[in-house]
Design a protein around this motif. Structure first.
Motif, PDB file in Angstrom:
ATOM      1  N   LEU A  82       0.813  -1.247  -0.036  1.00 33.89           N
ATOM      2  CA  LEU A  82      -0.036   0.065   0.018  1.00 33.89           C
ATOM      3  C   LEU A  82       0.801   1.269   0.090  1.00 33.89           C
ATOM      4  N   SER A  83       1.992   1.090   0.695  1.00 33.62           N
ATOM      5  CA  SER A  83       3.046   2.423   0.255  1.00 33.62           C
ATOM      6  C   SER A  83       3.678   2.622  -0.607  1.00 33.62           C
ATOM      7  N   CYS A  84       3.774   1.677  -1.428  1.00 34.63           N
ATOM      8  CA  CYS A  84       4.570   1.893  -2.901  1.00 34.63           C
ATOM      9  C   CYS A  84       3.718   3.101  -3.744  1.00 34.63           C
ATOM     10  N   PRO A  85       4.572   4.178  -4.045  1.00 32.68           N
ATOM     11  CA  PRO A  85       4.291   5.129  -4.644  1.00 32.68           C
ATOM     12  C   PRO A  85       4.015   5.225  -6.112  1.00 32.68           C
ATOM     13  N   VAL A  86       3.407   4.030  -6.645  1.00 30.90           N
ATOM     14  CA  VAL A  86       3.003   3.968  -8.232  1.00 30.90           C
ATOM     15  C   VAL A  86       1.654   3.275  -8.194  1.00 30.90           C
ATOM     16  N   PRO A  87       1.267   3.546  -9.541  1.00 31.75           N
ATOM     17  CA  PRO A  87      -0.002   2.667  -9.635  1.00 31.75           C
ATOM     18  C   PRO A  87       0.005   1.316  -9.478  1.00 31.75           C
ATOM     19  N   LYS A  88      -0.988   0.599  -8.759  1.00 31.95           N
ATOM     20  CA  LYS A  88      -0.760  -0.859  -8.170  1.00 31.95           C
ATOM     21  C   LYS A  88      -2.043  -1.745  -8.682  1.00 31.95           C
ATOM     22  N   LEU A  89      -1.834  -2.986  -9.285  1.00 33.28           N
ATOM     23  CA  LEU A  89      -2.966  -3.818  -9.549  1.00 33.28           C
ATOM     24  C   LEU A  89      -2.687  -5.090  -8.736  1.00 33.28           C
ATOM     25  N   LEU A  90      -3.680  -5.492  -8.042  1.00 34.15           N
ATOM     26  CA  LEU A  90      -3.491  -6.698  -7.492  1.00 34.15           C
ATOM     27  C   LEU A  90      -4.440  -7.805  -8.275  1.00 34.15           C
ATOM     28  N   LEU A  91      -3.916  -8.827  -8.731  1.00 33.66           N
ATOM     29  CA  LEU A  91      -4.714 -10.036  -9.591  1.00 33.66           C
ATOM     30  C   LEU A  91      -4.980 -11.044  -8.575  1.00 33.66           C
ATOM     31  N   LEU A  92      -6.296 -11.404  -8.403  1.00 33.16           N
ATOM     32  CA  LEU A  92      -6.531 -12.630  -7.396  1.00 33.16           C
ATOM     33  C   LEU A  92      -7.218 -13.658  -8.225  1.00 33.16           C
ATOM     34  N   ALA A  93      -7.106 -14.838  -7.550  1.00 38.70           N
ATOM     35  CA  ALA A  93      -7.996 -15.941  -8.262  1.00 38.70           C
ATOM     36  C   ALA A  93      -9.333 -16.119  -7.187  1.00 38.70           C
ATOM     37  N   GLY A  94      -9.261 -15.360  -6.343  1.00 33.85           N
ATOM     38  CA  GLY A  94     -10.594 -15.286  -5.295  1.00 33.85           C
ATOM     39  C   GLY A  94     -10.531 -14.171  -4.514  1.00 33.85           C
ATOM     40  N   THR A  95     -11.626 -13.667  -3.906  1.00 34.06           N
ATOM     41  CA  THR A  95     -11.654 -12.749  -3.067  1.00 34.06           C
ATOM     42  C   THR A  95     -11.466 -12.995  -1.695  1.00 34.06           C
TER      43      THR A  95
ATOM     44  N   VAL B 147      -9.754 -13.037 -11.053  1.00 36.50           N
ATOM     45  CA  VAL B 147      -9.778 -13.638 -12.229  1.00 36.50           C
ATOM     46  C   VAL B 147     -10.569 -14.962 -12.027  1.00 36.50           C
ATOM     47  N   ARG B 148     -11.762 -15.318 -12.620  1.00 33.60           N
ATOM     48  CA  ARG B 148     -12.506 -16.338 -12.231  1.00 33.60           C
ATOM     49  C   ARG B 148     -11.924 -17.629 -13.048  1.00 33.60           C
ATOM     50  N   HIS B 149     -12.347 -18.794 -12.564  1.00 33.99           N
ATOM     51  CA  HIS B 149     -12.107 -20.125 -13.193  1.00 33.99           C
ATOM     52  C   HIS B 149     -10.511 -20.126 -13.415  1.00 33.99           C
ATOM     53  N   THR B 150      -9.523 -20.153 -12.595  1.00 35.84           N
ATOM     54  CA  THR B 150      -7.978 -20.096 -12.712  1.00 35.84           C
ATOM     55  C   THR B 150      -7.482 -20.704 -11.363  1.00 35.84           C
ATOM     56  N   GLY B 151      -6.456 -21.003 -11.567  1.00 35.53           N
ATOM     57  CA  GLY B 151      -5.822 -21.699 -10.500  1.00 35.53           C
ATOM     58  C   GLY B 151      -4.665 -20.517  -9.848  1.00 35.53           C
ATOM     59  N   HIS B 152      -3.655 -20.839  -9.173  1.00 30.16           N
ATOM     60  CA  HIS B 152      -2.837 -19.952  -8.629  1.00 30.16           C
ATOM     61  C   HIS B 152      -2.065 -18.956  -9.633  1.00 30.16           C
ATOM     62  N   ALA B 153      -1.575 -19.781 -10.666  1.00 27.01           N
ATOM     63  CA  ALA B 153      -0.794 -19.134 -11.706  1.00 27.01           C
ATOM     64  C   ALA B 153      -1.507 -18.561 -12.687  1.00 27.01           C
ATOM     65  N   ILE B 154      -2.309 -17.401 -12.459  1.00 22.27           N
ATOM     66  CA  ILE B 154      -3.283 -16.848 -13.294  1.00 22.27           C
ATOM     67  C   ILE B 154      -2.574 -16.426 -14.743  1.00 22.27           C
ATOM     68  N   GLN B 155      -1.217 -15.980 -14.712  1.00 21.16           N
ATOM     69  CA  GLN B 155      -0.575 -15.684 -15.991  1.00 21.16           C
ATOM     70  C   GLN B 155      -0.444 -16.933 -16.922  1.00 21.16           C
ATOM     71  N   GLU B 156      -0.553 -17.902 -16.346  1.00 18.80           N
ATOM     72  CA  GLU B 156      -0.346 -19.290 -17.255  1.00 18.80           C
ATOM     73  C   GLU B 156      -1.619 -19.918 -17.570  1.00 18.80           C
ATOM     74  N   ASP B 157      -2.607 -19.949 -16.330  1.00 24.12           N
ATOM     75  CA  ASP B 157      -3.815 -20.434 -16.598  1.00 24.12           C
ATOM     76  C   ASP B 157      -4.922 -19.505 -17.685  1.00 24.12           C
ATOM     77  N   GLU B 158      -4.644 -18.326 -17.505  1.00 20.87           N
ATOM     78  CA  GLU B 158      -5.630 -17.397 -18.310  1.00 20.87           C
ATOM     79  C   GLU B 158      -4.727 -16.193 -19.023  1.00 20.87           C
ATOM     80  N   PRO B 159      -3.880 -16.820 -20.128  1.00 17.60           N
ATOM     81  CA  PRO B 159      -2.953 -15.835 -20.672  1.00 17.60           C
ATOM     82  C   PRO B 159      -3.733 -14.662 -21.220  1.00 17.60           C
ATOM     83  N   ASP B 160      -4.848 -14.908 -22.020  1.00 23.95           N
ATOM     84  CA  ASP B 160      -5.548 -13.926 -22.889  1.00 23.95           C
ATOM     85  C   ASP B 160      -6.169 -12.940 -21.873  1.00 23.95           C
ATOM     86  N   GLU B 161      -6.873 -13.308 -20.612  1.00 26.76           N
ATOM     87  CA  GLU B 161      -7.422 -12.467 -20.003  1.00 26.76           C
ATOM     88  C   GLU B 161      -6.255 -11.672 -19.284  1.00 26.76           C
TER      89      GLU B 161
END
Length: 337
Positions: free
Chosen positions: A255-268, A289-303
């Motif tokens: 939260l303290s990092c002074p740049v735009p931040k994005l958090l991608l999660l497989a579940g809330t 990102v729904r319907h994915t496992g822990h490695a979101i970048q591998e499981d859902e590369p298009d999204e």
């Protein structure tokens, strides 16, 4: 009697033929795939005044640099599919972290947060000098924790964004007590690379995308000449002393990092209290990102690629900095930070 034996023999041969065809089909389905065509090249980055040499994969020639840090036990090839989908608009660099992939260091077992942060800074410095292009740090799992801590150091004057993939302090800290059991229960020996790929998507591994697994999993293995089989290249169970240091106080640091931040999660359910409050206050963007496992970048590369390119466009991150319509030159990130 003769006819009966012939029929039995023919049935046995047909069954055996089917078994062979199924085995060949399975072997083909899980055979390794090359990374060439997704990444454009790979390089070995030697760090001056040390024995450390880091292996990196590169894709693209224009735009800001998306610098990717993989999770524990993975390699830079974890980002292969997204590199292929993003390289027309950005440059993608994926680094094999210390003790992983083809990187070689004086101490491959030192996976402390501080050492890995310095590794990342050293590689970026060696690749781009004192004036690197605009950088967006992406980190998955362990790599996400390292990306956050690198960003928090404010040692990269051109850092323009931070993306963390499926890791938050609360969930990570709570899972540490179970990690040794989880690691002990995974399959450790494989008669072939194909069997390791198959296990990674079917037998208890963390991947769901077969294509990505066929590219990334082989780089996580090595052949043991004594046991005559393939084993995991990185002994994660030996890094336990560093686990707490990866994740402790991670939410507040993020939260303290002074740049735009994005958090991608497989579940809330992965959000902890600090991040829940921070997200409500608009301190970072969050996407589930729904319907994915822990490695979101591998499981859902298009999204994943779509989300990343939208994040870059939304924050107007160009090759040299934040691009504001009407201005001929991008705003210096050094002045913003």
């Amino acid at each position: 009697m003769w006819c009966r034996r012939t029929t039995t023999w023919s049935w046995w041969r047909l069954r055996r033929l089917c078994q062979i065809m199924c085995q060949r089909s399975s072997s083909s389905r899980y055979s390794p795939l090359p990374w060439q065509g997704l990444f454009d090249e790979d390089k070995m980055i030697a760090i001056p005044d040390s024995e450390d040499i880091f292996h990196v994969y590169l894709a693209g020639t224009e735009g800001p640099v998306v610098f990717c840090l993989h999770g524990g036990g993975y390699t830079g090839l974890s980002f292969s599919l997204i590199a292929g989908k993003m390289k027309e608009k950005v440059r993608v660099v994926a680094m094999d972290m210390r003790g992983h992939g083809l990187s070689k260091t004086s101490d491959n077992t030192d996976l402390s947060a501080e050492t890995q942060c310095q590794d990342v800074l050293n590689v970026i410095s060696e690749m781009y000098g004192r004036e690197p292009p605009a950088l967006i740090l992406i980190g998955h799992s362990m790599g996400g924790a390292i990306a956050v801590r690198v960003a928090a150091k404010r040692a990269l004057p051109t850092l323009a964004g931070l993306v963390v993939i499926d890791v938050v302090e609360g969930t990570a800290m709570a899972s540490l007590v179970h990690m040794q059991r989880i690691l002990a229960n995974r399959q450790l020996h494989f008669p072939s690379v194909q069997k390791a790929i198959e296990w990674s998507v079917r037998g208890g591994g963390s991947l769901q995308n077969v294509e990505s697994a066929r590219i990334s999993v082989p780089s996580t293995l090595k052949f043991d000449t004594d046991m005559k089989c393939y084993v995991w290249r990185t002994a994660l169970e030996e890094s336990e002393a560093h686990w707490r240091g990866w994740y402790e106080d991670l939410s507040e640091v993020f939260l303290s990092c002074p740049v735009p931040k994005l958090l991608l999660l497989a579940g809330t359910d992965r959000l902890d209290r600090a991040l829940t409050i921070g997200q409500m206050q608009g301190k970072f963007q969050m996407i589930v990102v729904r319907h994915t496992g822990h490695a979101i970048q591998e499981d859902e590369p298009d999204e994943f690629a779509g989300v990343m390119l939208n994040f870059i466009a939304r924050n107007r991150i160009g090759t040299s900095g934040v691009e504001i319509p009407g201005l001929r030159q991008p705003v210096s990130l050094r002045s913003l930070n």
